[in-house]
Design a protein around this motif. Sequence first.
Motif, PDB file in Angstrom:
ATOM      1  N   GLU A   1      35.683 -33.787  -7.040  1.00 19.49           N
ATOM      2  CA  GLU A   1      36.833 -34.283  -6.412  1.00 19.49           C
ATOM      3  C   GLU A   1      38.147 -34.110  -7.008  1.00 19.49           C
ATOM      4  N   GLN A   2      39.241 -34.504  -6.481  1.00 17.01           N
ATOM      5  CA  GLN A   2      40.727 -34.330  -6.873  1.00 17.01           C
ATOM      6  C   GLN A   2      40.860 -35.116  -8.248  1.00 17.01           C
ATOM      7  N   GLY A   3      41.228 -34.161  -9.258  1.00  5.80           N
ATOM      8  CA  GLY A   3      41.659 -34.855 -10.689  1.00  5.80           C
ATOM      9  C   GLY A   3      40.594 -34.266 -11.557  1.00  5.80           C
ATOM     10  N   ALA A   4      39.316 -34.036 -11.153  1.00  2.00           N
ATOM     11  CA  ALA A   4      38.548 -33.303 -12.053  1.00  2.00           C
ATOM     12  C   ALA A   4      39.003 -32.238 -13.135  1.00  2.00           C
ATOM     13  N   ILE A   5      38.681 -32.165 -14.352  1.00  2.00           N
ATOM     14  CA  ILE A   5      38.933 -31.275 -15.142  1.00  2.00           C
ATOM     15  C   ILE A   5      37.995 -30.522 -15.522  1.00  2.00           C
ATOM     16  N   LEU A   6      38.275 -29.040 -15.157  1.00  2.00           N
ATOM     17  CA  LEU A   6      37.364 -27.938 -15.471  1.00  2.00           C
ATOM     18  C   LEU A   6      37.668 -27.241 -16.680  1.00  2.00           C
ATOM     19  N   GLU A   7      38.842 -27.348 -17.402  1.00  2.00           N
ATOM     20  CA  GLU A   7      39.002 -26.845 -18.502  1.00  2.00           C
ATOM     21  C   GLU A   7      40.281 -27.733 -19.354  1.00  2.00           C
ATOM     22  N   ALA A   8      40.041 -28.100 -20.683  1.00  2.00           N
ATOM     23  CA  ALA A   8      41.035 -29.107 -21.557  1.00  2.00           C
ATOM     24  C   ALA A   8      41.664 -28.190 -22.457  1.00  2.00           C
ATOM     25  N   PRO A   9      42.938 -28.585 -22.880  1.00  2.00           N
ATOM     26  CA  PRO A   9      43.504 -27.901 -23.739  1.00  2.00           C
ATOM     27  C   PRO A   9      43.020 -27.785 -25.342  1.00  2.00           C
ATOM     28  N   GLY A  10      42.775 -26.550 -25.501  1.00  2.30           N
ATOM     29  CA  GLY A  10      42.162 -26.272 -26.802  1.00  2.30           C
ATOM     30  C   GLY A  10      40.680 -26.389 -26.868  1.00  2.30           C
ATOM     31  N   GLN A  11      40.006 -26.579 -25.905  1.00  3.02           N
ATOM     32  CA  GLN A  11      38.411 -26.766 -25.818  1.00  3.02           C
ATOM     33  C   GLN A  11      37.953 -25.546 -25.479  1.00  3.02           C
ATOM     34  N   PRO A  12      36.760 -25.195 -25.906  1.00  3.21           N
ATOM     35  CA  PRO A  12      36.069 -23.799 -25.352  1.00  3.21           C
ATOM     36  C   PRO A  12      35.675 -23.862 -24.014  1.00  3.21           C
ATOM     37  N   VAL A  13      36.083 -22.784 -23.279  1.00  5.94           N
ATOM     38  CA  VAL A  13      35.691 -22.674 -22.044  1.00  5.94           C
ATOM     39  C   VAL A  13      33.951 -22.726 -22.066  1.00  5.94           C
ATOM     40  N   GLU A  14      33.630 -23.762 -21.498  1.00  4.03           N
ATOM     41  CA  GLU A  14      32.129 -23.777 -21.114  1.00  4.03           C
ATOM     42  C   GLU A  14      31.435 -23.132 -20.027  1.00  4.03           C
ATOM     43  N   ALA A  15      32.340 -22.885 -18.986  1.00  4.22           N
ATOM     44  CA  ALA A  15      31.887 -22.210 -17.849  1.00  4.22           C
ATOM     45  C   ALA A  15      32.850 -21.620 -16.902  1.00  4.22           C
ATOM     46  N   VAL A  16      32.642 -20.677 -16.098  1.00  4.31           N
ATOM     47  CA  VAL A  16      33.658 -19.891 -15.386  1.00  4.31           C
ATOM     48  C   VAL A  16      33.335 -20.547 -13.777  1.00  4.31           C
ATOM     49  N   HIS A  17      34.510 -20.836 -13.165  1.00  5.12           N
ATOM     50  CA  HIS A  17      34.133 -21.262 -11.822  1.00  5.12           C
ATOM     51  C   HIS A  17      34.965 -20.585 -10.760  1.00  5.12           C
ATOM     52  N   PHE A  18      34.383 -20.121  -9.529  1.00  2.00           N
ATOM     53  CA  PHE A  18      34.937 -19.493  -8.473  1.00  2.00           C
ATOM     54  C   PHE A  18      34.977 -20.250  -7.435  1.00  2.00           C
ATOM     55  N   PRO A  19      36.247 -20.773  -7.097  1.00  2.00           N
ATOM     56  CA  PRO A  19      36.288 -21.761  -6.206  1.00  2.00           C
ATOM     57  C   PRO A  19      36.073 -21.381  -4.669  1.00  2.00           C
ATOM     58  N   GLU A  20      35.481 -22.251  -4.097  1.00  5.30           N
ATOM     59  CA  GLU A  20      35.421 -22.197  -2.558  1.00  5.30           C
ATOM     60  C   GLU A  20      36.634 -22.562  -1.860  1.00  5.30           C
TER      61      GLU A  20
ATOM     62  N   VAL B   1      51.842 -24.578 -13.642  1.00  8.67           N
ATOM     63  CA  VAL B   1      52.364 -23.177 -13.852  1.00  8.67           C
ATOM     64  C   VAL B   1      51.542 -22.370 -12.981  1.00  8.67           C
ATOM     65  N   GLY B   2      50.512 -22.677 -12.417  1.00  4.55           N
ATOM     66  CA  GLY B   2      49.633 -21.710 -11.580  1.00  4.55           C
ATOM     67  C   GLY B   2      48.729 -22.427 -11.016  1.00  4.55           C
ATOM     68  N   ILE B   3      48.330 -21.801  -9.822  1.00  2.00           N
ATOM     69  CA  ILE B   3      47.082 -22.421  -8.842  1.00  2.00           C
ATOM     70  C   ILE B   3      46.273 -21.606  -8.491  1.00  2.00           C
ATOM     71  N   VAL B   4      44.882 -21.898  -8.254  1.00  2.00           N
ATOM     72  CA  VAL B   4      43.864 -21.161  -8.125  1.00  2.00           C
ATOM     73  C   VAL B   4      43.066 -21.353  -7.017  1.00  2.00           C
ATOM     74  N   GLY B   5      42.645 -20.578  -6.134  1.00  2.00           N
ATOM     75  CA  GLY B   5      41.670 -20.770  -4.968  1.00  2.00           C
ATOM     76  C   GLY B   5      40.640 -19.951  -4.999  1.00  2.00           C
ATOM     77  N   PRO B   6      40.147 -19.545  -3.660  1.00  2.00           N
ATOM     78  CA  PRO B   6      39.076 -18.459  -3.500  1.00  2.00           C
ATOM     79  C   PRO B   6      39.334 -17.317  -3.902  1.00  2.00           C
ATOM     80  N   GLU B   7      40.675 -16.942  -4.053  1.00  2.00           N
ATOM     81  CA  GLU B   7      40.841 -15.538  -4.179  1.00  2.00           C
ATOM     82  C   GLU B   7      40.552 -15.386  -5.929  1.00  2.00           C
ATOM     83  N   GLY B   8      40.415 -16.376  -6.697  1.00  2.00           N
ATOM     84  CA  GLY B   8      40.242 -16.192  -8.071  1.00  2.00           C
ATOM     85  C   GLY B   8      39.286 -17.061  -8.886  1.00  2.00           C
ATOM     86  N   MET B   9      39.462 -17.221 -10.142  1.00  2.00           N
ATOM     87  CA  MET B   9      38.484 -17.707 -10.920  1.00  2.00           C
ATOM     88  C   MET B   9      39.241 -18.716 -12.195  1.00  2.00           C
ATOM     89  N   THR B  10      38.518 -19.610 -12.703  1.00  2.00           N
ATOM     90  CA  THR B  10      39.018 -20.203 -14.074  1.00  2.00           C
ATOM     91  C   THR B  10      38.392 -19.278 -15.285  1.00  2.00           C
TER      92      THR B  10
END
Length: 208
Positions: free
Chosen positions: A6-25, A43-52
């Motif tokens: 849902e809107q507002g969910a945090i996938l990556e937090a500052p300074g925290q190890p990246v736990e998983a990579v997400h490829f958005p639909e 500073v940037g946006i990600v959609g189905p073209e990209g990844m976290t």
Amino acid sequence: MRCSFEQGAILEAPGQPVEAVHFPEPGMLSVVAHAADGTQAEVGIVGPEGMTGLPLLNGVDASPHTTLVQVPCRTLRIETEAFRRALVDSPALQEHLQRYAQVFTVQLAQGALCNAQFTIEQRLARWLLMCHDRADREDLPLTHELLSLMLGVRRAGVTTGLRVLELAGALKTRRGGIGIRDRAALMAIAGASYGVPEAEYARILAGV
């Protein structure tokens, strides 16, 4: 694994190890930068073209930025260690994702240019076009307060800018959301602020 956010969910937090990579639909994620005094802006946006998880491509396990869900979406999630193994096993995958990283870098650079040289109305139009490109929907759950944060401008400036876009017939505002009504009108207002990262994506990734 497929996940829903849902809107507002945090996938990556500052300074925290990246736990998983997400490829958005269809949907949209925002990358938000932070200053030491608490100031923040998208500073940037990600959609189905990209990844976290772009730091992982460079051998880095964390970022000073926040990555959060802006428009609700589902993602395909892969754990960090599995992702690293996939890169080792598939040089073609690594090359493809590095090409995406290049497109994302161009997007960041274009955003800096727009913030310095274009009006709030043009920046708003550009941002809404980019959101529309990724969300696959006409009705976007975006508030004035959220747009103010994303663009790094005062809420009053966002309100004025949206009024200009609405009077041009490009969109319709409502409480808690914005409806895209005329994409061509949005593009006319955005002018040269929109299109460079999109052209770069088409040049090096589309059809690959």
